[in-house]
Structures are given as C-alpha cells and as structure tokens.
Design an enzyme around this catalytic site. Structure first.
Site, short mmCIF file in Angstrom:
data_model
loop_
_atom_site.label_atom_id
_atom_site.label_comp_id
_atom_site.label_asym_id
_atom_site.label_seq_id
_atom_site.Cartn_x
_atom_site.Cartn_y
_atom_site.Cartn_z
N GLY A 1 15.05 1.22 24.22
CA GLY A 1 15.18 0.06 23.71
C GLY A 1 16.13 0.28 22.44
O GLY A 1 16.88 1.39 22.26
N VAL B 1 8.82 4.12 22.50
CA VAL B 1 8.28 2.93 23.59
C VAL B 1 7.63 1.75 22.89
O VAL B 1 6.91 1.22 23.50
CB VAL B 1 7.11 3.79 24.50
CG1 VAL B 1 7.55 4.57 25.36
CG2 VAL B 1 6.16 4.21 23.41
N HIS C 1 44.80 -13.43 13.83
CA HIS C 1 45.28 -12.34 14.62
C HIS C 1 46.01 -11.46 13.55
O HIS C 1 46.66 -11.71 12.79
CB HIS C 1 46.41 -12.99 15.69
CG HIS C 1 47.39 -12.06 16.15
ND1 HIS C 1 46.62 -11.51 17.38
CD2 HIS C 1 48.33 -11.44 16.06
CE1 HIS C 1 47.80 -10.66 17.74
NE2 HIS C 1 48.78 -10.51 17.04
N ARG D 1 0.93 -1.20 0.06
CA ARG D 1 0.00 -0.06 0.05
C ARG D 1 0.77 1.23 0.19
O ARG D 1 0.25 2.16 -0.30
CB ARG D 1 -0.89 -0.02 1.18
CG ARG D 1 -0.31 0.25 2.49
CD ARG D 1 -1.32 0.28 3.57
NE ARG D 1 -0.44 0.61 4.80
CZ ARG D 1 -1.23 0.69 6.18
NH1 ARG D 1 -2.76 0.51 6.25
NH2 ARG D 1 -0.58 0.61 7.25
N GLU D 2 2.09 0.91 0.40
CA GLU D 2 2.91 2.23 0.35
C GLU D 2 4.21 2.31 -0.45
O GLU D 2 4.61 2.93 -1.29
CB GLU D 2 3.24 2.70 1.79
CG GLU D 2 1.87 3.37 2.93
CD GLU D 2 2.44 3.57 4.28
OE1 GLU D 2 3.37 3.91 4.23
OE2 GLU D 2 1.33 3.48 4.99
N HIS D 3 5.27 1.57 0.06
CA HIS D 3 6.43 1.18 -0.54
C HIS D 3 7.06 -0.02 -0.29
O HIS D 3 7.25 -0.70 0.70
CB HIS D 3 7.10 2.42 -0.06
CG HIS D 3 7.16 2.76 1.58
ND1 HIS D 3 6.88 4.08 2.10
CD2 HIS D 3 6.72 2.20 2.60
CE1 HIS D 3 6.79 4.09 3.18
NE2 HIS D 3 6.69 2.87 3.63
N ILE E 1 15.78 1.44 19.16
CA ILE E 1 15.27 2.32 18.50
C ILE E 1 15.66 3.66 19.53
O ILE E 1 16.07 4.66 18.78
CB ILE E 1 13.84 2.36 18.15
CG1 ILE E 1 13.32 1.38 16.92
CG2 ILE E 1 13.24 3.84 17.61
CD1 ILE E 1 11.90 1.45 16.85
#
Length: 479
Positions: A196, A284, A458, A34-36, A198
């Site tokens: 969190g 949140v 290493h 519906r969008e992208h 985000i």
C-alpha cells in the site's frame, strides 16, 4: 469540572483542524492530546516521510547528473544520520506550528488521556510516558487531569499500524513505520510486507538509497487500490530500479537471527520459499485507536476496528461524533480534515453536504509518483457504466521530456452517456500535484466538454490532463 461547547479527543490533522473551525464558529473549544500535537501524520507519517523521500529524490538526481549534462566530482553517499535529522527537524517545526494555531484560535489544549464517562462528559487522566516521544517537550505541570463536559464530543484518535499474529514488529529486526523512519544505519537488505502507500513509499526510499529491497504483496498487484494499468506501469518502473516484487504472495512465518530475519513466504499456487534480509517492514495497513475510550459503556457502535458514523460524523449516540482514521477508510489526512469541517459545520447548523468518498484523492509519493481519484476502470465497469477511457503518455509531453521524466501515464474514465468524469489515475513525475485538477472538476460536476475547452498552459505537465480527456473522445492532438 470545566465546561466547553466542543471537546475533541486527538490533535492529528482531523482533530486540530476541527478545533480551529469550531473556534471560528464561536464554540468554546478544547482539544485533548496524550502525546504530541499534530498526531501521527505530522510527527510520524505524512510530513517526515516526505522529507525522507525528498532526500532520496535529490540523491537520485545527483547520482544521475550525467543524464543532464552535469559532472559531479567525488563520490556521493547518503548520510543516514543527517537525512533522519532533517526529517525530524521538518516535523518539529510543524509541531510547534500547531501549538501556535491552538493559541491563536483560543483553543484550550488538555494534556492527558481521555475517556468517555457518559454522554457529554469525559474524564482525563494524567499522561503516561508516550510510546514515541513527542518532538517538543510537554509543559511541566500542565497535565489536564480531571473531568470535562461538552455538549458535543468528537473522537479523532487516529490509527496505528496493524499487527499480524506471529509477525509482530519488535522495533529492532521487524519495523513499523516508526522505526523505518529513523534508521540508525541503512540496512543492506530489506523485506517490505505490504505494498500500500506506506509500504511502497518506504520501499522506494530505501531502494533509492541503495538497499536491496523485496516487496511481498498478498494481492494480485502492487498498490492494490490503484487502477490495474497504472499499477502495472509503476511496477515495471520499480523493477527497473532493482526492486523485487512478489504479488499473490504472503509471509507465513518469520525467523529472527542476530542481525537478520528470514521470512517464509507462500504464493497463491502453494509455492514456498524463504527470503533473508537484515530488516523487515510490516506495512499491512492500520487499525483505528478505539480502545480505552469508553465506547462500549456508552453503546457506541464499532465495526472492524473503527467507529461507525454517518456522512456527518455522527455516531449512534447523540452528542458523540468521530472523524478521521478512527471513523474508517480511506485513512488519509485530508479526508480527516474535511470530515472534521463537515462535522462541526453540521453541528453549527450550516448547510453542508455529507462526505462523498468517491471524490477523495489518493497520493503515493514513491518514484514514480502515483495519484488517483474516483473509480478505476474495473470498478466503473463493475458498477455498470458504459465508459470511455482516455490515455496520454508522459513520453509525448515536451515538459516531461525536458525534465528527464518521460515515463508515466495519465488515464481518465468517463461515462459515455453523460460525459461525467468517473475517475482519473496517474503515474509519473509530480502527479500528486496534478491530481487536484481532476478533483476540482469532479466536485464541480464538470463534463468532458468543459475540460476540453479549458486552456492549459504550455509547456507544462498539466497539458497531459487535457490530452487524456481528448483521447477519450478520439480527439487527442499530440499523440
């Protein structure tokens, strides 16, 4: 009416990857969007945020050039418009790539909003103007409105920011990640509600850019899902950078000014104070996009804003499946992709194992980075395991010191009885790239002996992974 074998609703990472795998397996496949193309992750989440954070990383190194024996003439300042432009360009490039993959794999893209009308059938209505404009223009006249049938319908509609009553984002003073990703100018001060992945990534980005940042977290530690020891190290580093962090604290009320917000906050002991900043980010969590899909009319079970599924993506209604964020936590792009592959391969009749959420890695791209997989030390003890814990500090690793990134820790948790790797937790430079080594080990049911006898190159940061294992058994060589 158009008939398909498989129809997928939503073209985020879970949706488009599932569509490709379905086509590979010989299914006549369509995807409804519906969008992208690419969903939130590609357009407004995982990818563009990493582009922003890369700009912040370059700025950090440039402003600390003297630590590497370099002199930079003049003053370096962030160009907000160019930073955002680069981020959007990265997203746009990948958006076009998903369209190419759909065409390459002969997956039909149906533009519109889908609703389940009955098992095996969806009705697609003409798209409304998206809340967030797509990166690439949708072809004119290709709306896809109509009725479509498929034996298997997979819901992959993703999630959106969770909104708390009374603290609703307004797009101007209180942002979600949408607005936080495209600031017209850098605010002088910022409150981030929620720590969190985000929230802490945006807090890290804006703080590096010189913004006065305060993080408010209702739980007792920053990044609550992470191991407590890792969280504590990350917090100390954030605070050293000048970030203010308030845990066991919640925002109870927000007052808006002409160009500022005042947050009323309260801690777990009843203490109250107010914080004023130019902008506030509400981070949140997210909630599944389950509305207006026709789930109720079909009797599809939901729980706490997500569709209930089994380990193969099946709902309680035959022929209807759900994957990704809409099917519940952890809400991660890589979980959605793998869940979709499991789902479609199970539909095909292939032998696949159900999703094991204990083996899904989590990555937070703040500075320093944080990554983990499996049980935390607390969760392992809570589950009744007798454990061995290994630790190795970045400060004892030659490559980390050479990079100027000697702040960090790698922590491993083993079952003392069997040697099973129960969890791995990291904080420090590039740990989001290192964690996959432990994920592979867990997936192969590798024991401590296998890891101890694996040769790590290493000098690399990865050597610390082996040293942490050795430390769990009292055999560390470089600490």
């Amino acid at each position: 009416m158009s008939a398909y074998d498989v129809i997928i609703i939503g073209s985020g990472p879970g949706g488009y990857v599932t569509a490709i795998r379905a086509a590979q397996l010989g299914f006549k496949t369509a995807i409804v969007e519906r969008e992208h193309l690419g969903g939130i992750c590609l357009n407004w989440g995982c990818i563009p945020t990493k582009a922003l954070l890369r700009s912040a990383e370059i700025y950090h190194y440039a402003t600390h050039a003297k630590n590497y024996g370099l002199k930079l003439e003049g003053t370096m300042t962030p160009d907000t418009a160019e930073i955002v432009k680069r981020s959007r360009g990265v997203s746009q490039r990948l958006n076009g790539g998903v369209g190419f993959l759909m065409k390459k794999n002969k997956v039909d893209v149906i533009w519109g909003e889908a609703k389940l009308s009955k098992p095996g059938e969806i009705v697609v209505t003409e798209m409304k103007k998206p809340a967030v404009q797509p990166q690439n223009p949708i072809p004119k006249g290709v709306q896809g409105a109509g009725t479509y049938t498929a034996k298997h319908i997979i819901v992959a509609t993703g999630a959106r920011p969770r909104v708390l009553p009374g603290l609703e984002p307004d797009g101007k003073l209180i942002w979600t990640y949408f607005e936080a990703m495209v600031p017209q100018a850098m605010p002088k001060s910022l409150i981030v509600m929620g720590s969190g992945a985000i929230g802490i990534e945006f807090a890290s980005f804006y703080r590096t850019m010189g913004v006065d940042v305060t993080v408010v977290e209702v739980m007792g530690q920053v990044m609550p899902v992470e191991d407590a020891e890792i969280s504590a190290i990350a917090r100390k580093s954030f605070e050293k950078q000048g970030m203010k962090i308030l845990t066991n604290t919640k925002v109870t009320k927000v007052e808006k000014g002409a160009n500022s917000v005042t947050a009323h906050i309260e801690d777990d002991k009843g203490g109250k104070q107010t914080l004023t900043a130019e902008r506030m980010i509400s981070a949140v969590g997210v909630v599944g996009n389950i509305e207006n899909l026709g789930l109720e009319s079909l009797g599809i079970k939901t729980d706490r804003g997500c569709i209930v599924t089994d380990g193969y993506g099946r709902t309680n209604v035959p022929g209807v499946y759900a994957i990704g964020d809409v099917a519940g936590p952890p809400m991660l792009a890589h979980k959605a992709e793998h869940e979709g592959v499991i789902c479609i391969e199970h539909i095909k009749g292939l032998h696949v194992h159900p999703m094991d959420k204990r083996k899904i890695p989590g990555c937070t791209y703040c500075h320093p980075q944080v990554a983990s997989v499996g049980l935390t030390e607390a969760k392992a003890k809570e589950a009744g395991y007798d454990i061995r814990v290994g630790r190795f500090s970045f400060g004892a690793n030659g490559k980390a010191i050479a990079l100027g990134e000697d702040n960090g820790l790698i922590k491993t948790i083993f079952d003392k009885k069997t040697g099973q790797l129960l969890g791995a937790h990291m904080v420090g430079a590039e740990v989001t790239e290192l964690i996959q080594g432990y994920v592979v080990a867990m997936n192969l049911e590798t024991t401590e002996e296998d890891l101890m006898h694996t040769i790590f190159p290493h000098p690399t940061l990865s050597e610390m992974m082996k040293e942490s294992v050795l430390d769990a058994y009292g055999r560390a060589l470089n600490a």
